[in-house]
Design an enzyme around this catalytic site. Structure first.
Site, PDB file in Angstrom:
ATOM      1  N   ARG A 442       0.920  -1.319   0.308  1.00 44.16           N
ATOM      2  CA  ARG A 442       0.069   0.044   0.151  1.00 44.16           C
ATOM      3  C   ARG A 442       0.623   1.608   0.061  1.00 44.16           C
ATOM      4  NH1 ARG A 442      -4.906   3.343   3.934  1.00 44.16           N
ATOM      5  NH2 ARG A 442      -6.306   2.913   1.893  1.00 44.16           N
ATOM      6  N   TRP A 476      -7.568   2.965  15.362  1.00 44.36           N
ATOM      7  CA  TRP A 476      -6.031   3.480  15.478  1.00 44.36           C
ATOM      8  C   TRP A 476      -5.525   2.096  14.105  1.00 44.36           C
ATOM      9  CZ3 TRP A 476      -1.457   3.839  19.347  1.00 44.36           C
ATOM     10  CH2 TRP A 476      -0.057   3.016  18.732  1.00 44.36           C
ATOM     11  N   ASP A 477      -5.039   2.522  13.216  1.00 38.37           N
ATOM     12  CA  ASP A 477      -5.191   1.819  11.913  1.00 38.37           C
ATOM     13  C   ASP A 477      -4.049   0.984  11.689  1.00 38.37           C
ATOM     14  OD1 ASP A 477      -6.225   0.242   9.540  1.00 38.37           O
ATOM     15  OD2 ASP A 477      -6.860   1.987   8.578  1.00 38.37           O
ATOM     16  N   MET A 478      -3.879  -0.375  10.442  1.00 41.60           N
ATOM     17  CA  MET A 478      -2.794  -0.868  10.690  1.00 41.60           C
ATOM     18  C   MET A 478      -2.750  -0.998   9.365  1.00 41.60           C
ATOM     19  SD  MET A 478      -0.914  -3.925  11.029  1.00 41.60           S
ATOM     20  CE  MET A 478       1.056  -4.187  11.339  1.00 41.60           C
ATOM     21  N   ASP A 547     -13.619  -4.490   6.282  1.00 38.96           N
ATOM     22  CA  ASP A 547     -13.783  -4.100   5.375  1.00 38.96           C
ATOM     23  C   ASP A 547     -14.964  -4.081   4.772  1.00 38.96           C
ATOM     24  OD1 ASP A 547     -11.957  -1.638   6.693  1.00 38.96           O
ATOM     25  OD2 ASP A 547     -10.715  -2.400   4.553  1.00 38.96           O
TER      26      ASP A 547
HETATM   27  C1  DGJ Z   1      -8.415   0.178   6.044  1.00 35.57           C
HETATM   28  C2  DGJ Z   1      -9.511   0.490   7.048  1.00 35.57           C
HETATM   29  O1  DGJ Z   1      -9.827  -1.104   7.825  1.00 35.57           O
HETATM   30  C3  DGJ Z   1     -10.929   1.215   6.772  1.00 35.57           C
HETATM   31  O2  DGJ Z   1     -11.979   1.286   7.695  1.00 35.57           O
HETATM   32  C4  DGJ Z   1     -10.113   2.479   6.156  1.00 35.57           C
HETATM   33  O3  DGJ Z   1     -10.144   3.351   7.679  1.00 35.57           O
HETATM   34  C5  DGJ Z   1      -9.358   2.044   5.435  1.00 35.57           C
HETATM   35  N1  DGJ Z   1      -7.814   1.315   6.100  1.00 35.57           N
HETATM   36  C6  DGJ Z   1      -7.956   3.638   5.490  1.00 35.57           C
HETATM   37  O4  DGJ Z   1      -7.011   4.171   4.731  1.00 35.57           O
END
Ligand code: DGJ
Length: 726
Positions: A442, A476-478, A547
């Site tokens: 990504r 907090w995403d990853m 997602d």
């Molecule tokens: C992955 C997350 O699961 C989504 O909900 C969103 O926040 C995207 N990343 C954003 O890049």
């Protein structure tokens, strides 16, 4: 709950309300595994070791170690001395030899439960929890190993972890340190696990256990979309309500392995811990290493009992957030509404419409910082982009608050874009192997969270944003998995520590975040649901489940997730149709019903909904307020799975006092010439009458004969039915 040491038989017995776990000291030295299962009232069970049978008896083999170790049920097996099954511990000495031989030294039983240094773990106070520490030593290495077991007054779960200490003169290398292992006779076991991919997480899979080793694992640097740190061995024909289940779940978010090994003697070894692939830990004199916690659950009453044991343990002894028992604000997230294409005006339009319909919080997702207008740049540059958010963050938040809504924000602290100010300044902060092309995913690299200077820097940047406005929530995403594993700060013989040090860095930063911002509602996320695990629940009361927001896809995802984790932890939103991931169109009501099982919110451009859909939003908001206390706090019962029957999915939530229940029913596929279905409810009071859809039934009738659900015309039709004692 109690822990007994029977000194006559040299047997330790850990008892929960309904289960027992037995360990024996064998030949005054080894730890043998005796028993795990339905509760036993006696400790006189040494015969379970078969000490008088060949090939163990001296007349047959003079008790040679090779025969003895390879067929004795062991409690914490090691590499190198003659047990050829999968070991739990593998040590390499400074001279390069791979072997250890732990010798039992003693034990201690204490009230309560010690915390695990730097790691998430279940907790328990001295009145409701007890811990057994078994001390062992390898004198050649100067290694002390403590096996820790905890039992709880209000749970049938048993937790395990391991502490390795170097009390010797020279360093040694831990090449493998699993957290739990035990052996038992095969009973025709089947292996259950959770498997998937991005947007298809945690689908339940069940397969026969054959000879050899079957494992479920991840060495992606996170618990992962693909496989899950959970394994259950179940007896044949185990259902929700009957059959024996041995389950292990890891309170850890990094690399893991869960394994079942069936050997030549039809003995099964079940184990779990940090994946040894890519792992080596140098332990210097005076140093110690703590292996993360495994939660073990035995159920003699099928999968449903296992599920509710995990749910209660995690609600009562793992999740610390003050929001755990609170109705969470209904949020609207702009991700599927706008992706990167938004400005403050668009967000305010969404907030305005949402507030009119009763939605309580706006979450600004990815794209608000640096120069980020696609996923190509700016991770690491945690400064608000004022070209997009004109007037700045504080003004936006205040305007949202004027509409009566709270405000939340998205971050991805662990990452760095090659196209960022941060990377230009600190290229060595990315995880990398010098001389090799760093793996991108990504369009991003991973920050070296093993380095405190890195986590401290990122933390300060993010904390400054959080302090600059009234922010109630953080997602907090990853968004990628780890590769080209190398740290510019670690010496050569410590590079094998990077995966685990990385996780410790993530945990350290999350701990700091919730300590410094105690009112913050934290939701973890990883490209959807790649880090939905018990480790993360120690820091955040909810995790974005997937997602994939399609209501029908979500059935399998949420069924697998809720098999272990409380439903109040599952991030679930209503989104638009055709669904962005699978293109399916489902009724708005069904999307609402499926999302109601989780934390509930919206992920769509609310300004574009029709009036009819807006009315449905209002009705869903009412439903959320009406039912969330019950859903969040109640007991979860799985009634039917579309994955098994092909037509419908159903589950119910029952209040602790059995006075109220909510039945969810999703007709996934209509059937030509179909009849109504009788859906049998669970665990109601058989003596009690209940009202459902205006009619009164006895609890016994609802459980034995079932509630009639009419056949509907069309696919994806759903209903929720309130059941109340009268
Ligand atoms: C992955 C997350 O699961 C989504 O909900 C969103 O926040 C995207 N990343 C954003 O890049």
């Amino acid at each position: 709950m109690n822990i007994i040491y029977d000194s006559i038989n040299s047997v330790f017995m850990l008892n929960t309300e309904n289960t027992s776990y037995g360990i024996a000291v064998v030949d005054g030295k080894y730890l043998g595994h005796l028993y795990y299962g339905e509760k036993l009232e006696s400790t006189d069970i040494r015969y379970l070791l078969r000490e008088d049978e060949g090939p163990r008896v001296p007349s047959v083999n003079r008790r040679e170690k090779g025969a003895f170790l390879d067929c004795t049920p062991l409690e914490y097996p090691e590499t190198g001395m003659g047990d050829y099954r999968e070991s739990a511990l593998c040590i390499r000495s400074l001279s390069g030899y791979r072997a250890s031989e732990l010798c039992y030294e003693g034990y201690e039983i204490c009230e309560g439960k010690p915390s695990l240094e730097g790691l998430p773990a279940t907790w328990g106070d001295p009145s409701g929890c007890r811990t057994l520490k078994i001390f062992c030593r390898d004198s050649l290495l100067g290694m002390k190993v403590t096996l820790l077991y905890s039992v709880f007054a209000d749970s049938d779960a048993i937790t395990r972890s391991v502490l390795v200490e170097n009390e010797g003169e020279e360093p040694f290398y831990i090449e493998k340190v699993l957290s739990a292992s035990f052996d038992m006779d095969d009973r025709g076991f089947e292996v259950m696990g959770l498997f998937g991919s991005w947007a298809r997480e945690r689908h339940i899979q069940r397969m026969p256990l054959g000879y050899g080793r079957q494992n479920i694992s991840s060495f992606r640097g996170e618990s992962s979309h693909q496989e899950h740190p959970f394994m259950a061995l179940v007896t044949p024909e185990t259902t929700q309500d009957a059959g024996e289940v041995y389950a292990m779940n890891f309170v850890y978010s990094g690399n893991f392995i869960a394994q079942a090994e069936k050997n030549q003697f039809d003995s099964v070894r079940m184990s779990m811990g940090i994946h040894p692939e890519g792992f080596t830990w140098k332990l210097g004199p005076g140093e110690r290493f703590t292996a993360p916690e495994v939660v073990m659950v035995y159920s003699g009453e099928g999968l449903g009992k296992m599920t509710r044991t995990f749910h209660d343990l995690y609600r009562n002894h793992l999740i610390r957030s003050p929001y755990l028992h609170q109705k969470r604000p209904i949020l609207i997230n702009n991700w599927e509404a706008t992706y990167f294409d938004f400005d403050e005006k668009k967000l305010l339009d969404i907030a305005e419409e949402a507030s009119k319909l009763g939605i309580e919080m706006l979450v600004m997702d990815d794209g608000w910082f640096g120069k980020r207008s696609s996923d190509d740049s700016s991770l690491g540059d945690w400064v608000v982009n004022e070209e997009k958010i004109k007037g700045g963050l504080n003004a936006l938040v205040e305007n949202v608050k004027k509409m009566g809504m709270k405000f939340g924000i998205w971050i991805e602290p662990e990452m760095i874009s090659p196209e960022s100010e941060l990377y230009r300044e600190h290229p060595d902060w990315a995880i990398q192997i010098p001389g090799r092309e760093t793996t991108q995913s990504r369009a991003q690299y991973v920050l070296d969270f093993s380095r405190e200077e890195v986590t401290d820097y990122i933390y300060e940047k993010i904390a400054a944003v959080l302090r600059s406005a009234d922010i109630s929530y953080v997602k907090w995403d990853m968004n990628r998995q780890l590769a080209t594993m190398g740290s510019c700060a670690l010496p050569a013989d410590r590079q094998g520590e990077l995966y685990h040090r990385y996780m410790l860095g993530v945990y350290r930063m999350q701990e700091r975040l919730i300590t410094d911002f105690p009112d913050l509602l934290l939701e973890n996320c990883s490209g959807g649901g790649a880090r939905f695990d018990a480790g993360m629940l120690y820091y955040s009361p909810q995790i974005w489940c997937s997602d994939d927001t399609d209501a029908i896809e979500r059935l399998a995802i949420q069924e697998g997730t809720a098999m272990i984790y409380p439903v109040s932890t599952m991030g679930a939103h209503v989104s638009v149709c055709p669904n962005h991931t699978v293109g399916r169109t489902t009724p708005f009501e069904t999307r609402g019903h499926v999302a109601l099982l989780g934390t509930f919110g919206y992920e769509l451009d609310i300004t574009k909904l029709s009036d009819e859909e807006k009315d449905l939003v209002k009705r869903q908001v009412e439903c959320y307020h009406r039912y969330n206390d019950l859903i969040r706090e109640g007991d979860y019962y799985r009634i039917a799975s579309v994955a098994e029957n092909g037509y419908y999915d159903s589950w119910m939530i029952l209040s602790g006092d059995r006075q109220k229940a909510l039945l969810f029913y999703i007709q996934v596929r209509a059937r030509a010439n179909g009849k109504s279905r009788f859906v049998r409810l669970k665990e109601l009071d058989p003596e009690q009458n209940y009202r459902a859809e205006g009619k009164v039934y006895s609890g016994q009738v609802l459980m034995r004969a079932g509630l009639r659900i009419p056949a509907e015309f069309g696919d994806f039709v759903s209903r929720i039915i309130e059941i109340e004692a009268v």
